[in-house]
Design an enzyme around this catalytic site. Structure first.
Site, PDB file in Angstrom:
ATOM      1  N   GLU A  52       0.874  -1.159   0.000  1.00 33.49           N
ATOM      2  CA  GLU A  52       0.000   0.000   0.000  1.00 33.49           C
ATOM      3  C   GLU A  52       0.916   1.215   0.000  1.00 33.49           C
ATOM      4  O   GLU A  52       1.805   1.312   0.834  1.00 33.49           O
ATOM      5  CB  GLU A  52      -0.864  -0.025   1.268  1.00 33.49           C
ATOM      6  CG  GLU A  52      -1.992   0.958   1.191  1.00 33.49           C
ATOM      7  CD  GLU A  52      -2.794   1.017   2.479  1.00 33.49           C
ATOM      8  OE1 GLU A  52      -2.706   0.096   3.308  1.00 33.49           O
ATOM      9  OE2 GLU A  52      -3.500   2.025   2.637  1.00 33.49           O
ATOM     10  N   ARG A 106       5.399 -12.669   9.724  1.00 30.57           N
ATOM     11  CA  ARG A 106       6.098 -11.450   9.348  1.00 30.57           C
ATOM     12  C   ARG A 106       7.418 -11.363  10.090  1.00 30.57           C
ATOM     13  O   ARG A 106       7.618 -12.003  11.115  1.00 30.57           O
ATOM     14  CB  ARG A 106       5.243 -10.220   9.620  1.00 30.57           C
ATOM     15  CG  ARG A 106       4.887 -10.005  11.073  1.00 30.57           C
ATOM     16  CD  ARG A 106       3.774  -8.990  11.241  1.00 30.57           C
ATOM     17  NE  ARG A 106       4.204  -7.636  10.927  1.00 30.57           N
ATOM     18  CZ  ARG A 106       3.640  -6.877   9.991  1.00 30.57           C
ATOM     19  NH1 ARG A 106       2.642  -7.334   9.287  1.00 30.57           N
ATOM     20  NH2 ARG A 106       4.069  -5.668   9.766  1.00 30.57           N
ATOM     21  N   LYS A 166       4.603   0.579   9.366  1.00 28.23           N
ATOM     22  CA  LYS A 166       4.582   1.904   8.730  1.00 28.23           C
ATOM     23  C   LYS A 166       3.883   2.923   9.615  1.00 28.23           C
ATOM     24  O   LYS A 166       4.269   4.086   9.641  1.00 28.23           O
ATOM     25  CB  LYS A 166       3.885   1.809   7.372  1.00 28.23           C
ATOM     26  CG  LYS A 166       4.806   1.262   6.302  1.00 28.23           C
ATOM     27  CD  LYS A 166       4.137   1.301   4.940  1.00 28.23           C
ATOM     28  CE  LYS A 166       3.113   0.201   4.825  1.00 28.23           C
ATOM     29  NZ  LYS A 166       2.616   0.033   3.459  1.00 28.23           N
TER      30      LYS A 166
HETATM   31  P1  ATP Z   1       2.997  -2.232   7.955  1.00 26.80           P
HETATM   32  O1  ATP Z   1       2.592  -3.080   9.105  1.00 26.80           O
HETATM   33  O2  ATP Z   1       4.411  -1.840   7.960  1.00 26.80           O
HETATM   34  O3  ATP Z   1       2.062  -1.098   7.691  1.00 26.80           O
HETATM   35  P2  ATP Z   1       1.643  -3.508   5.868  1.00 26.80           P
HETATM   36  O4  ATP Z   1       1.404  -4.954   5.855  1.00 26.80           O
HETATM   37  O5  ATP Z   1       0.457  -2.718   6.210  1.00 26.80           O
HETATM   38  O6  ATP Z   1       2.902  -3.208   6.728  1.00 26.80           O
HETATM   39  P3  ATP Z   1       1.754  -3.330   3.056  1.00 26.80           P
HETATM   40  O7  ATP Z   1       2.184  -2.216   2.195  1.00 26.80           O
HETATM   41  O8  ATP Z   1       0.335  -3.733   3.020  1.00 26.80           O
HETATM   42  O9  ATP Z   1       2.169  -2.945   4.513  1.00 26.80           O
HETATM   43  O10 ATP Z   1       2.692  -4.583   2.831  1.00 26.80           O
HETATM   44  C1  ATP Z   1       2.970  -5.124   1.573  1.00 26.80           C
HETATM   45  C2  ATP Z   1       3.329  -6.565   1.749  1.00 26.80           C
HETATM   46  O11 ATP Z   1       4.447  -6.703   2.617  1.00 26.80           O
HETATM   47  C3  ATP Z   1       2.185  -7.328   2.380  1.00 26.80           C
HETATM   48  O12 ATP Z   1       2.004  -8.528   1.654  1.00 26.80           O
HETATM   49  C4  ATP Z   1       2.641  -7.592   3.770  1.00 26.80           C
HETATM   50  O13 ATP Z   1       2.116  -8.797   4.249  1.00 26.80           O
HETATM   51  C5  ATP Z   1       4.160  -7.642   3.634  1.00 26.80           C
HETATM   52  N1  ATP Z   1       4.804  -7.244   4.886  1.00 26.80           N
HETATM   53  C6  ATP Z   1       4.604  -6.125   5.595  1.00 26.80           C
HETATM   54  N2  ATP Z   1       5.333  -6.122   6.717  1.00 26.80           N
HETATM   55  C7  ATP Z   1       6.030  -7.286   6.736  1.00 26.80           C
HETATM   56  C8  ATP Z   1       6.965  -7.887   7.628  1.00 26.80           C
HETATM   57  N3  ATP Z   1       7.336  -7.283   8.763  1.00 26.80           N
HETATM   58  N4  ATP Z   1       7.477  -9.087   7.308  1.00 26.80           N
HETATM   59  C9  ATP Z   1       7.127  -9.693   6.169  1.00 26.80           C
HETATM   60  N5  ATP Z   1       6.258  -9.190   5.282  1.00 26.80           N
HETATM   61  C10 ATP Z   1       5.702  -7.999   5.549  1.00 26.80           C
HETATM   62 MG    MG Z   2      -1.192  -3.871   4.705  1.00 29.16          MG
END
Ligand code: ATP
Ligand code: MG
Length: 571
Positions: free
Chosen positions: A44, A269, A279
């Site tokens: 995102e 994760r 984020k």
């Molecule tokens: P955040 O918790 O940092 O906001 P998010 O999951 O909301 O992360 P996205 O932009 O939706 O952020 O993430 C893109 C992809 O990266 C998703 O498939 C998510 O599952 C993966 N991802 C995010 N954080 C991690 C992590 N700490 N380890 C592994 N994969 C991750």
């Molecule tokens: Mg997300």
């Protein structure tokens, strides 16, 4: 996470198995997706990527590459108020920098808005979605809890025609934000709260960074995500564990719409000690000025790590090393740093830089004479060749390398003691000059032994200490930034006793040394090269000069894990 990686064999040819690789193998054998492997990385664009995302990127692009498949880069851009072009661009830059190529497979969920709208209409027509006019608070209150079933909205049984009329008018912009939402009609008593008539569309009178003002209703993430995967023909939709509960909702949407159904696979994760990988938290650090920006070298962002001097190889090797598992765990930052040192050791040019300079006068060295000494650039890589190092009567050594009343085991400079200057000569300290007022040592007088040219003695005389140094007249003045963990606690996100993660920010995470003296070859330092300052660690040139226009060097990492050692002693 164990630190012992000796059992893991890492070759390009056969990657070690993990449960996702196994699933793909089984699917290929059974012909489940016709042997196809299509993955995607779906960020995102509401922030910069961090090392947790790198795990997902390596995994998704890696699985595709290993299986002759494809991997899409898809922006899940359904929340116009939090997203921006800056984030879209930084994410592309970071994925590319990590070494992955989505070729022509760049997609945006916002490109599917029209199709998603049609899907929503189909659900309404099937009697599987309705326009709800409860306010947000009521919707929340009606949802119930884990132990109590929810309550149906009084608007739940609107006739299809009324729903269609309202939804069309929502799109046309006739209503204010919050006046109505479109909800799936599933089950208000469902044990999985996500299936208690989840919202599919909401009104947002906001400009979108791609669709502008075309839309004033936006699809929710859950509705968008599974349908985007379906539209793109994704086979293995890999995501993190917190989406396990969402899978049931995705299944419902795809089944009701009778569209192609990717397989979702959840993995744990990445969590890392001494930092936060969210984020939502990182954006607070940036916006509240706790760091200088998303690319502050203390940030666990890809851009911060790049600026700090990390290489794509380090990050990719780290991601391979930690593997993928079904169960959550926290990886020790020391493992990342170990991987980093291993990589930099092979690449770094060995140079000399004095961080806290102390002037040394070699009394018996002719005034005005300059000698060009030879120094190898890397013992690890002879192909990097040699360079010239000027030696002269006035030098700088490290302040810490002198002690007036030194204990017996201090193998550095002290009155009467002899040390080796790397690549140069043996010198002996003969006297000390102090500031009259402060009593601070400001200058050393030494003599050198001309018979020890290159730093070696023929008479078998041994010295225990080898110091780095620079010639004063030739030195490059620079600013050096030393870094420590951004947080003082292993798990800053573990919010206890009313304290939040920002209460654990390390006040000493950055030390700025503004008057460092570096060897003259660093005049031509390049931002794409890596340097080991002897005895001081690995450094890289920052892209920005200091406020007084000196080059700035970031210390990527110390040579050894002194931090862990010091910490152990404290306990
Ligand atoms: P955040 O918790 O940092 O906001 P998010 O999951 O909301 O992360 P996205 O932009 O939706 O952020 O993430 C893109 C992809 O990266 C998703 O498939 C998510 O599952 C993966 N991802 C995010 N954080 C991690 C992590 N700490 N380890 C592994 N994969 C991750
Ligand atoms: Mg997300």
């Amino acid at each position: 996470m164990t630190k012992d990686n000796s059992k893991q064999k890492n070759t390009d040819v056969t990657p070690p198995p993990n449960f996702i690789r196994n699933i793909i193998k089984e699917d290929e054998a059974s012909g489940k997706f016709g042997g196809r492997v299509a993955t995607r990385f779906p960020p995102e664009p509401n922030g910069y990527l961090h090392i947790g995302h790198a795990k997902s990127i390596c995994l998704n692009f890696g699985l595709a590459a290993e299986n002759n498949g494809t991997c899409n880069l898809r922006f899940d851009d359904t929340n116009p108020t939090k997203e921006s072009v800056e984030y879209v661009e930084s994410i592309q830059e970071d994925v590319r920098w990590l070494g992955f190529d989505w070729k022509d497979r760049l997609f945006f969920a916002s490109d599917y808005f029209e199709e998603l709208y049609d899907f929503a209409v189909q659900l309404i027509e099937k009697g599987k979605a309705y326009v709800d006019s409860l306010c947000a608070d009521d919707i929340r209150a009606y949802r119930g809890t884990l132990t109590q079933p929810g309550q149906e909205s009084p608007f739940r049984n609107r006739p299809v025609e009324e729903n269609m009329d309202l939804f069309t008018r929502m799109r046309a912009g006739e209503f204010e934000e919050g006046a109505h939402v479109l909800r799936a009609k599933i089950d208000m008593a469902h044990p999985n709260l996500l299936l208690r008539d989840p919202t599919l569309y909401r009104i947002r009178k906001a400009s979108h960074h791609r669709t502008g003002d075309k839309w004033c209703i936006y699809p929710m993430y859950d509705f968008t995500h599974c349908l985007s995967d379906s539209l793109e023909g994704i086979t293995h939709s890999v995501c993190t564990l917190e989406f396990e509960n969402n899978r049931q909702l995705y299944d419902w949407v795809l089944d009701e719409l009778e569209v192609y159904h990717p397989q979702q696979i959840e993995f744990a994760r990445l969590n890392l000690t001494y930092t936060v990988l969210s984020k939502r938290k990182l954006i607070q650090l940036v916006e509240e000025g706790h760091v200088t920006g998303w690319d502050d070298p203390r940030m666990p962002t890809i851009s911060g790590m790049r600026r700090r001097g990390y290489t794509p190889d380090t990050i990719r090797n780290f991601c391979e090393r930690i593997g993928v598992a079904k169960r959550g765990s926290t990886v020790d930052m020391a493992l990342l740093e170990y991987t980093l040192r291993e990589d930099l050791n092979k690449r770094a040019w060995r140079v000399m830089g004095v961080l806290r300079p102390l002037r040394v006068i070699i009394d018996n060295y002719p005034e005005g004479q300059v000698e060009e000494l030879e120094a190898e650039n890397s013992p690890e890589d002879p192909s990097l060749g040699k360079r010239k190092l000027p030696f002269s009567r006035e030098l700088f050594v490290e302040h810490d390398d002198f002690m007036e009343d030194a204990p017996r085991k201090f193998f550095r400079l002290s009155p009467g003691r002899e040390v080796r200057l790397k690549h140069a000569y043996y010198i002996t300290c003969v006297s000390v000059v102090k500031d009259d007022r402060t009593d601070e040592v400001i200058e050393l007088h030494c003599t050198y032994d001309p018979a020890t040219h290159g730093g070696w003695s023929d008479d078998g005389r041994k010295v225990k200490g080898t110091l780095h140094w620079v010639s004063a007249a030739h030195a490059v003045r620079a600013e050096v930034h030393l870094y420590d963990h951004l947080f003082t606690r292993e798990n800053p996100a573990d919010e206890k006793e009313g304290l939040g993660f920002k209460d654990y920010l390390n006040p000493d995470s950055l030390a700025t040394l503004s008057d460092c003296m570096l060897e003259p070859s660093l005049k031509d330092a390049r931002p794409d090269l890596f340097y080991q300052f002897l005895r001081q660690g690995y450094f890289c040139l920052d892209q920005q000069n200091s406020t007084d226009n000196r080059p700035v060097f970031n210390r990527t990492i110390t040579l050894r894990d002194t931090w862990a050692k010091i910490n152990k002693k404290k306990k």
